[in-house]
Design a protein around this motif. Structure first.
Motif, PDB file in Angstrom:
ATOM      1  N   PRO A  29       0.819  -1.217   0.000  1.00  0.00           N
ATOM      2  CA  PRO A  29       0.000   0.000   0.000  1.00  0.00           C
ATOM      3  C   PRO A  29       0.852   1.266   0.000  1.00  0.00           C
ATOM      4  N   ILE A  30       0.349   2.275  -0.668  1.00  0.00           N
ATOM      5  CA  ILE A  30       0.985   3.597  -0.694  1.00  0.00           C
ATOM      6  C   ILE A  30      -0.090   4.634  -0.384  1.00  0.00           C
ATOM      7  N   TYR A 118      13.159  13.194   2.743  1.00  0.00           N
ATOM      8  CA  TYR A 118      14.350  12.624   3.369  1.00  0.00           C
ATOM      9  C   TYR A 118      14.238  12.610   4.893  1.00  0.00           C
ATOM     10  N   LYS A 119      13.206  13.245   5.433  1.00  0.00           N
ATOM     11  CA  LYS A 119      13.057  13.340   6.883  1.00  0.00           C
ATOM     12  C   LYS A 119      12.655  11.988   7.481  1.00  0.00           C
ATOM     13  N   TYR A 120      12.605  11.924   8.788  1.00  0.00           N
ATOM     14  CA  TYR A 120      12.272  10.693   9.497  1.00  0.00           C
ATOM     15  C   TYR A 120      11.055  10.023   8.871  1.00  0.00           C
ATOM     16  N   PRO A 121      11.074   8.701   8.670  1.00  0.00           N
ATOM     17  CA  PRO A 121      12.118   7.717   9.010  1.00  0.00           C
ATOM     18  C   PRO A 121      12.930   7.285   7.793  1.00  0.00           C
ATOM     19  N   ARG A 122      13.124   8.196   6.854  1.00  0.00           N
ATOM     20  CA  ARG A 122      13.728   7.830   5.568  1.00  0.00           C
ATOM     21  C   ARG A 122      15.123   8.427   5.392  1.00  0.00           C
ATOM     22  N   GLU A 123      15.825   8.657   6.503  1.00  0.00           N
ATOM     23  CA  GLU A 123      17.175   9.206   6.413  1.00  0.00           C
ATOM     24  C   GLU A 123      18.118   8.273   5.661  1.00  0.00           C
ATOM     25  N   LEU A 124      18.055   6.977   5.959  1.00  0.00           N
ATOM     26  CA  LEU A 124      18.956   6.025   5.301  1.00  0.00           C
ATOM     27  C   LEU A 124      18.612   5.882   3.820  1.00  0.00           C
ATOM     28  N   THR A 125      17.353   6.014   3.469  1.00  0.00           N
ATOM     29  CA  THR A 125      16.958   5.968   2.050  1.00  0.00           C
ATOM     30  C   THR A 125      17.650   7.085   1.276  1.00  0.00           C
ATOM     31  N   SER A 220       6.718   8.459   0.998  1.00  0.00           N
ATOM     32  CA  SER A 220       6.167   9.602   1.727  1.00  0.00           C
ATOM     33  C   SER A 220       5.003  10.214   0.964  1.00  0.00           C
ATOM     34  N   ALA A 221       3.969  10.592   1.693  1.00  0.00           N
ATOM     35  CA  ALA A 221       2.814  11.215   1.064  1.00  0.00           C
ATOM     36  C   ALA A 221       3.173  12.617   0.585  1.00  0.00           C
ATOM     37  N   PRO A 222       2.475  13.136  -0.414  1.00  0.00           N
ATOM     38  CA  PRO A 222       2.732  14.513  -0.835  1.00  0.00           C
ATOM     39  C   PRO A 222       2.611  15.466   0.356  1.00  0.00           C
ATOM     40  N   PRO A 223       3.525  16.424   0.457  1.00  0.00           N
ATOM     41  CA  PRO A 223       3.528  17.302   1.631  1.00  0.00           C
ATOM     42  C   PRO A 223       2.312  18.231   1.654  1.00  0.00           C
ATOM     43  N   ILE A 224       1.820  18.462   2.865  1.00  0.00           N
ATOM     44  CA  ILE A 224       0.684  19.363   3.085  1.00  0.00           C
ATOM     45  C   ILE A 224       1.139  20.468   4.026  1.00  0.00           C
ATOM     46  N   PRO A 225       0.969  21.732   3.650  1.00  0.00           N
ATOM     47  CA  PRO A 225       1.373  22.826   4.548  1.00  0.00           C
ATOM     48  C   PRO A 225       0.736  22.680   5.924  1.00  0.00           C
ATOM     49  N   GLY A 226       1.567  22.816   6.948  1.00  0.00           N
ATOM     50  CA  GLY A 226       1.089  22.703   8.318  1.00  0.00           C
ATOM     51  C   GLY A 226       1.172  21.307   8.889  1.00  0.00           C
ATOM     52  N   GLN A 227       1.324  20.308   8.022  1.00  0.00           N
ATOM     53  CA  GLN A 227       1.450  18.919   8.495  1.00  0.00           C
ATOM     54  C   GLN A 227       2.928  18.607   8.677  1.00  0.00           C
ATOM     55  N   THR A 228       3.383  18.549   9.939  1.00  0.00           N
ATOM     56  CA  THR A 228       4.798  18.416  10.251  1.00  0.00           C
ATOM     57  C   THR A 228       5.178  16.970  10.536  1.00  0.00           C
ATOM     58  N   VAL A 229       6.485  16.723  10.524  1.00  0.00           N
ATOM     59  CA  VAL A 229       7.031  15.405  10.849  1.00  0.00           C
ATOM     60  C   VAL A 229       7.528  15.428  12.282  1.00  0.00           C
ATOM     61  N   TYR A 234       5.073  10.029  14.079  1.00  0.00           N
ATOM     62  CA  TYR A 234       4.944   9.883  12.622  1.00  0.00           C
ATOM     63  C   TYR A 234       4.565   8.460  12.223  1.00  0.00           C
ATOM     64  N   ASP A 235       5.192   7.437  12.846  1.00  0.00           N
ATOM     65  CA  ASP A 235       4.931   6.049  12.440  1.00  0.00           C
ATOM     66  C   ASP A 235       3.452   5.706  12.574  1.00  0.00           C
ATOM     67  N   ALA A 236       2.846   6.075  13.685  1.00  0.00           N
ATOM     68  CA  ALA A 236       1.424   5.778  13.888  1.00  0.00           C
ATOM     69  C   ALA A 236       0.564   6.542  12.892  1.00  0.00           C
ATOM     70  N   GLU A 237       0.922   7.789  12.623  1.00  0.00           N
ATOM     71  CA  GLU A 237       0.164   8.587  11.657  1.00  0.00           C
ATOM     72  C   GLU A 237       0.256   8.000  10.254  1.00  0.00           C
ATOM     73  N   TYR A 238       1.448   7.513   9.888  1.00  0.00           N
ATOM     74  CA  TYR A 238       1.619   6.954   8.558  1.00  0.00           C
ATOM     75  C   TYR A 238       0.844   5.636   8.414  1.00  0.00           C
ATOM     76  N   GLU A 239       0.866   4.816   9.460  1.00  0.00           N
ATOM     77  CA  GLU A 239       0.106   3.565   9.416  1.00  0.00           C
ATOM     78  C   GLU A 239      -1.381   3.855   9.269  1.00  0.00           C
ATOM     79  N   GLN A 240      -1.865   4.882   9.942  1.00  0.00           N
ATOM     80  CA  GLN A 240      -3.267   5.254   9.823  1.00  0.00           C
ATOM     81  C   GLN A 240      -3.583   5.727   8.406  1.00  0.00           C
TER      82      GLN A 240
END
Length: 490
Positions: A29-30, A118-125, A220-229, A234-240
């Motif tokens: 899923p993406i 490139y921000k958390y959790p994709r630093e190594l990527t 990573s989802a397309p960035p939305i102004p005001g939605q911070t990392v 973040y992990d729980a938000e991304y799973e949701q």
């Protein structure tokens, strides 16, 4: 036929179990927004992988014909260009796929940076992506060397000279790079091994790790102004977010396939219209008309050196690239949280625009700048008359050797001549006759800018040349004595 294919597929699946490994990767899923209009920002990485596959396929075909030997490499390329059916097209396709891959990687990294992916959790990527860019540039440089023309020879000479400036380890690095103290067959063999085996293996390994991280850490989802990392949430938000996501095998993959096909069409068209690059001429170190320069991804550095003072060369060659590379690696560790939207990160937009503007300007400077900052004295211009007026027969013969062997392309006499090498008017003050013979015969130790001329100049010519050069010192000293005497009388 359909029944036969089904039987074969069932037989292979029972033994390879591909559906248990590959299928979950294709349908992972993406975020739903990636499959929408914003998904066009995510197409550059897949297109770069497509061009890498083209390079591998065409590279295998070229390796079947190319001969990595100093006395046959140039001829094997001519054979590919003019005799082997479609050999020219294979070479052109390989080159433009490589160029396109560099462009797509740069655009892909710019998009990732602007979107804060490139921000958390994709630093190594991101870190692995920087490795992929460096390895691709390494493929580009090593591929240029395999053309074994003046660009390749002098490019390798400059690379050896640059490596030789490394403190303490410089001579060892030069020997490792060139396979010996001078450029020759061992050098070509080493770069063939790098280009065909070592770098592709590292590239594929890094790519596999990069894709593994993309699958495991998600897109990573397309960035939305005001939605911070925030790393703590973040992990729980991304799973949701993935609970309402869509499989990659769908609209997102359709965009990737469409754009990759478009890129392939462009590369094929360029290859068919423009044909292969080089080789321009045999790799003759004393070729008078040689005007070599690096491949286009490195022209910015060439342009920067051409407009910089000589005393800054070591910093630009050794320190500045290291600063840039380390800076790229540190990007996700300096800023791995906070805003991702470009509209909320104006400094990121300014940085990307400034970087591409500077690179474009320096690349143009690298295209238009002469290979040597002051390269106006070719061997067609005679040695100044005042230098040869009082020369004896042997010294005149040496002056002819200096002229006919194109020495004046690189060296000046009393300020008249090329600027690639030092002015040789007073070389007799620095070197003895034996040292001059060694310098001319063997060139600069460690594969520097001065090539070896031992095979091009006979013993009698060498003796005459050395006598001519040492006599310049005596004539200059006599001239200074006369001038001083005149001033004293006055």
């Amino acid at each position: 036929m359909r029944h036969l294919l089904r039987v074969v597929g069932t037989w292979l699946e029972a033994r390879l179990c591909l559906s248990d490994s590959l299928w979950p990767m294709l349908v992972h899923p993406i975020p739903k927004a990636v499959a929408g209009p914003m998904g066009w920002w995510y197409i550059f990485g897949s297109a770069a992988i497509t061009l890498l596959m083209i390079q591998i396929v065409t590279g295998v075909g070229l390796a079947l014909v190319y001969v990595p030997a100093a006395d046959q490499a140039y001829e094997s390329l001519l054979f590919l260009n003019y005799e082997q059916p479609l050999g020219w097209f294979l070479r052109a396709l390989h080159y433009y796929a490589r160029s396109g891959m560099v462009v797509l990687l740069l655009v892909h990294m710019a998009q990732v940076f602007l979107h804060g992916a490139y921000k958390y959790p994709r630093e190594l990527t991101w870190v692995i992506g920087v490795f992929l860019l460096l390895l691709t540039l390494g493929m580009f440089f090593s591929g240029q060397i395999l053309r074994w023309d003046p660009d390749a020879y002098w490019g390798l000479a400059v690379a050896g000279s640059m490596a030789g400036r490394v403190p303490v380890a410089g001579p060892w690095i030069v020997t490792l790079l060139l396979g010996g103290p001078v450029i020759g067959g061992n050098s070509l063999s080493r770069f063939f091994t790098l280009h065909v085996f070592v770098i592709p293996a590292l590239l594929l390994l890094s790519l596999a790790l990069h894709l593994w991280l993309v699958i495991k850490k998600g897109i990573s989802a397309p960035p939305i102004p005001g939605q911070t990392v925030n790393p703590t949430t973040y992990d729980a938000e991304y799973e949701q977010e993935l609970k309402t996501g869509v499989p990659f095998l769908g609209e997102a993959m359709q965009k990737d396939v469409f754009f990759s096909a478009l890129v392939v069409i462009v590369v094929v068209a360029l290859a068919a219209v423009w044909g292969p690059k080089g080789p321009t001429a045999p790799p003759n170190p004393i070729l008078g008309g040689a005007n070599p320069r690096p491949e286009w991804p490195f022209l910015w550095l060439f342009g920067l050196l051409s407009i910089s003072p000589p005393e800054s060369e070591t910093f630009i060659i050794l320190v500045f690239p290291v600063i840039l590379i380390v800076g790229l690696f540190l990007v996700p560790f300096i800023s791995n949280r906070g805003e991702r939207a470009p509209t909320r990160r104006p400094l990121a937009i300014i940085a990307v625009c400034l970087i591409f503007m500077v690179l474009s300007t320096l690349t143009y400077q690298g295209v238009t700048a002469p290979w040597s900052p002051q390269m106006s004295a070719w061997s067609g211009e005679p040695i100044p008359v005042e230098i040869v007026r009082s020369c004896g027969p042997r010294q005149l013969q040496g002056a002819l050797v200096f002229q006919n062997k194109n020495c004046r392309n690189c060296h000046a006499l009393k300020g008249s001549g090329g600027q690639r090498g030092p002015d040789l008017t007073l070389v007799g003050d620095r070197l003895t006759a034996d040292q001059l013979v060694d310098q001319v015969s063997n060139g600069t130790p460690g594969g520097g800018n001065m090539p070896a001329y031992g095979a091009q100049i006979g013993p009698n010519e060498m003796t005459a040349l050395v006598e001519f050069l040492t006599n310049l010192r005596l004539k200059q000293a006599n001239a200074e004595m006369v001038t001083a005497s005149i001033k004293t009388k006055e």
